[in-house]
Design a protein around this motif. Sequence first.
Motif, PDB file in Angstrom:
ATOM      1  N   ASP A   1      27.960  36.998  34.609  1.00 41.80           N
ATOM      2  CA  ASP A   1      27.898  37.433  36.215  1.00 41.80           C
ATOM      3  C   ASP A   1      29.113  36.454  36.488  1.00 41.80           C
ATOM      4  O   ASP A   1      29.063  35.115  36.611  1.00 41.80           O
ATOM      5  CB  ASP A   1      26.638  36.811  36.672  1.00 41.80           C
ATOM      6  N   GLU A   2      30.372  37.021  37.060  1.00 43.02           N
ATOM      7  CA  GLU A   2      31.427  36.401  37.410  1.00 43.02           C
ATOM      8  C   GLU A   2      32.005  35.024  36.539  1.00 43.02           C
ATOM      9  O   GLU A   2      31.919  33.857  37.077  1.00 43.02           O
ATOM     10  CB  GLU A   2      31.188  35.858  38.937  1.00 43.02           C
ATOM     11  N   PRO A   3      32.260  35.193  35.457  1.00 43.96           N
ATOM     12  CA  PRO A   3      32.338  34.280  34.270  1.00 43.96           C
ATOM     13  C   PRO A   3      33.808  33.518  34.523  1.00 43.96           C
ATOM     14  O   PRO A   3      33.754  32.338  34.246  1.00 43.96           O
ATOM     15  CB  PRO A   3      32.647  34.964  32.924  1.00 43.96           C
TER      16      PRO A   3
ATOM     17  N   ASP B   1      37.841  39.704  38.990  1.00 44.25           N
ATOM     18  CA  ASP B   1      38.986  39.256  38.266  1.00 44.25           C
ATOM     19  C   ASP B   1      39.641  40.637  37.725  1.00 44.25           C
ATOM     20  O   ASP B   1      39.489  40.583  36.430  1.00 44.25           O
ATOM     21  CB  ASP B   1      38.944  37.992  37.348  1.00 44.25           C
ATOM     22  N   ARG B   2      40.765  41.111  38.346  1.00 41.68           N
ATOM     23  CA  ARG B   2      41.269  42.293  37.871  1.00 41.68           C
ATOM     24  C   ARG B   2      41.804  42.081  36.557  1.00 41.68           C
ATOM     25  O   ARG B   2      41.868  42.953  35.822  1.00 41.68           O
ATOM     26  CB  ARG B   2      42.082  42.945  39.029  1.00 41.68           C
TER      27      ARG B   2
ATOM     28  N   SER C   1      46.791  38.898  39.320  1.00 33.36           N
ATOM     29  CA  SER C   1      46.935  40.266  39.715  1.00 33.36           C
ATOM     30  C   SER C   1      47.445  39.758  41.232  1.00 33.36           C
ATOM     31  O   SER C   1      48.592  40.389  41.946  1.00 33.36           O
ATOM     32  CB  SER C   1      45.854  41.017  40.136  1.00 33.36           C
ATOM     33  N   PHE C   2      46.886  38.981  41.972  1.00 34.53           N
ATOM     34  CA  PHE C   2      47.179  38.227  43.296  1.00 34.53           C
ATOM     35  C   PHE C   2      48.644  37.717  43.087  1.00 34.53           C
ATOM     36  O   PHE C   2      49.394  37.924  44.121  1.00 34.53           O
ATOM     37  CB  PHE C   2      46.219  37.285  43.928  1.00 34.53           C
ATOM     38  N   ILE C   3      48.938  36.977  42.077  1.00 34.44           N
ATOM     39  CA  ILE C   3      50.199  36.215  42.326  1.00 34.44           C
ATOM     40  C   ILE C   3      51.179  37.316  42.213  1.00 34.44           C
ATOM     41  O   ILE C   3      52.340  37.272  42.728  1.00 34.44           O
ATOM     42  CB  ILE C   3      50.290  35.445  41.093  1.00 34.44           C
ATOM     43  N   ARG C   4      50.989  38.581  41.093  1.00 38.28           N
ATOM     44  CA  ARG C   4      52.116  39.530  40.814  1.00 38.28           C
ATOM     45  C   ARG C   4      52.419  40.123  42.218  1.00 38.28           C
ATOM     46  O   ARG C   4      53.375  40.673  42.378  1.00 38.28           O
ATOM     47  CB  ARG C   4      51.383  40.272  39.838  1.00 38.28           C
TER      48      ARG C   4
END
Length: 509
Positions: free
Chosen positions: A148-150, A181-182, A474-477
């Motif tokens: 769960d959300e590792p 986290d994609r 993913s956010f950074i990119r």
Amino acid sequence: MALISLKSFGVTMSAPLFSNLDLTIGAGDRLGIVAANGRGKSTLLRCLTGEIEATAGDITRTRGLRVGHVEQAVPDALLDRSFHQVVADALPPERAESERWRVDVVLDSLDVPEPMRERPMRALSGGWQRLALIARVWVTDPDVLLLDEPTNHLDLTRISQLETWLNALPREVPVVVASHDRAFLDATTNRTLFLRPEQSPVFSLPYSRARAALSEVDASAERKFQRDIKVAQQLRRQAAKLNNIGVNSGSDLLTVKTKQLNQRAQRLEEAAAPAHRERSAGAIKLANRGTHAKVLIGLDDAAVETPDGTLLFKTGRRHICQGDRIVLVGRNGVGKSRLINLIRNAIVEPETAAQSVKVTPSTVLGYGDQALSGISGDDTPLAILSRRFDVGEQRARSLLAGAGVNIDVQERRIGLLSGGQKARLMMLALRLANPNFYLLDEPTNHLDIDGQEALETELLAHQASCLLASHDRSFIRAIGNRFWLIEKLRLTEVDDPEDFFTSVAEAGG
């Protein structure tokens, strides 16, 4: 062979979290579960363990199945035990002595340094606590592993190590991961479940490809819905015309035909199902008041130091200009947050700022950090908005509700809110500050995927100037148009973050 099977499975609380779920989990599966905050991911994992009973449907587990479940929070009872003890205590008492060697094998596989193993959990960072919980479950040799959300609280190095570790696990042990986290989902899963209140689609694809397939399915469903509704409307118009003719002519045949057309239209309307519309967890909106200044921040070889004065690096001569979206990349501890704080202090307290940091007077700061320190845990959302911004109570309540902080929690202590609610409250506060420069330290922490994408959209749409640090690849990119790399006591500008990501992945492997 399926180890766990769900048939017409569903859980309803105040509203349906998910329903009509058909799912099998077996050897080789690496299943990612995707849903917005509060939409049932953790609940489904607890159903798989048997901790929670479904309100509909059936679940079947193979006899004697051992399910290992890594939850998000560290139980209070573990906080005063050492890392090693937390893992060792998970062994069954009758095997605790004879199989104690398994503890070190698991800790070695997770690259836990020897000194770290003797530290109490209370003294560990959130990332190390997370790895301790994973090790504690894995040492019990489960047949199925639920996570769960590792990646919560893990830096990029640890995320990469966890990806490598998961991908090296025996394939006969299925792994189920609930995560926002994609990039992590893409790296570790081969199936994706999109959890929805009505029908929850499952694709035999990792997240990004599954997301594209889901979009096609939803678009096709919407086209069919619009087509069916259009046909139904045509049938009703045709029926109305025939009815008028039948009334005027007294034709029983036309009356029957009219009834048949209306019945066909009704069947189409009843069967027509609109495409899924994701219920928003709250809108994320930002603002940008703009400025005529081209350069917002100037760094003249500014020294970035630890609190005790140890030099971490010097910036060299750098400028942050209007429209720049600069991402700081570098391993944990190199000084990303220290640089953000240095610039923040120069904006907030210019009289004490170092001469090497120059701030344009028209700069208005929007600041958010990973600890959400801008909002006090003892305050309430309503009190913060009413006191900090020039809005009345009614307007404050409306703004909070729109941001996903519902009326039932608006007067609750912020410390009692979920991480997602706190993050959306922080985003609302940033918007109301109406800044022209954002300093963001791990802004996607606690945001679900919809929230992350909304934040990306807002930063891009407003052409917001910002300096940010993030572990979310993913956010950074998606966001960065400039990248500052901090390593070997130096800050350098690089074209993109990919070489850094690759080096971290290679180190993690």
